[in-house]
Design a protein around this motif. Structure first.
Motif, short mmCIF file in Angstrom:
data_model
loop_
_atom_site.label_atom_id
_atom_site.label_comp_id
_atom_site.label_asym_id
_atom_site.label_seq_id
_atom_site.Cartn_x
_atom_site.Cartn_y
_atom_site.Cartn_z
N ASP A 166 79.70 -3.13 90.39
CA ASP A 166 79.25 -4.39 89.81
C ASP A 166 79.23 -4.30 88.29
O ASP A 166 78.75 -3.30 87.73
N GLU A 199 69.77 -0.64 88.77
CA GLU A 199 69.71 -1.38 90.02
C GLU A 199 69.17 -2.80 89.87
O GLU A 199 69.69 -3.73 90.43
N TRP A 200 68.12 -2.99 89.11
CA TRP A 200 67.46 -4.29 89.02
C TRP A 200 68.12 -5.23 88.03
O TRP A 200 67.81 -6.40 88.01
N ASP A 259 68.22 3.37 84.76
CA ASP A 259 68.10 2.63 86.03
C ASP A 259 68.74 1.27 85.87
O ASP A 259 68.26 0.43 85.09
N TYR A 268 78.27 -0.49 87.47
CA TYR A 268 77.41 0.32 88.31
C TYR A 268 77.64 -0.07 89.76
O TYR A 268 77.49 -1.25 90.12
N GLU A 269 78.02 0.91 90.58
CA GLU A 269 78.31 0.70 92.00
C GLU A 269 79.25 -0.49 92.20
O GLU A 269 79.05 -1.32 93.10
#
Length: 166
Positions: free
Chosen positions: A126, A163-164, A161, A123-124
């Motif tokens: 990573d 991100e976290w 999601d 993701y992005e």
């Protein structure tokens, strides 16, 4: 209740397109990583024949830590670069292994496993983790299976999601 209906005589590309539509529906409206990872693992085990394990390992400090899965008890931590999962994490490339017993450094969490596909979750840029699928059948996974499974992982990533998580 979510029902999965697939004709086993369907050509693989159509089979995976149908699975992908069903997966998008299953994950639609839920964005939580753990929930979607659990649902995705169960979905794969329920829809693909000849599997004995499907699940996630998440990247933590240059190692993979066991996440949601369906199958027998599994290895808890795998260093990057070790085994098929570690190779996928290290290279960030899908690993499709026809015979895991011939794979140098293979980690035998379940001695019944004979072939494996491991797809990195990125993701992005990573590494979030890997999605690991095992079969007790040598040469279970074809190039078409790999491409279909990669498309399913893309749907999982787009529906979740992330991100976290890192």
């Amino acid at each position: 209740m979510f029902e999965i209906e697939i004709d086993s005589n369907t050509p693989l590309n159509v089979f995976y397109d149908t699975l992908n539509s069903q997966l998008a529906s299953l994950l639609g409206g839920e964005r939580d990583l753990i929930c979607n990872a659990a649902q995705f693992s169960a979905f794969v085990m329920q829809t693909l024949p000849e599997l004995n394990w499907a699940g996630f390992y998440f990247a933590r400090d240059k190692q993979l830590v066991l996440g949601p899965y369906v199958g027998k008890v599994a290895c808890t931590r795998i260093p990057f670069g070790r085994g098929v999962c570690g190779a996928a994490a290290h290279s960030q490339q899908t690993q499709r292994v026809e015979d895991v017993h011939a794979f140098e450094g293979h980690i035998a969490c379940d001695s019944a496993s004979a072939s494996e596909v491991v797809i990195p979750i990125v993701y992005e840029g990573d590494l979030i983790g890997v999605f690991d699928i095992d079969s007790p059948k040598v040469r279970r996974f074809s190039q078409a299976d790999q491409e279909g499974l990669e498309a399913l992982v893309t749907t999982f990533i787009e529906s979740t999601d992330l991100e976290w998580s890192f």
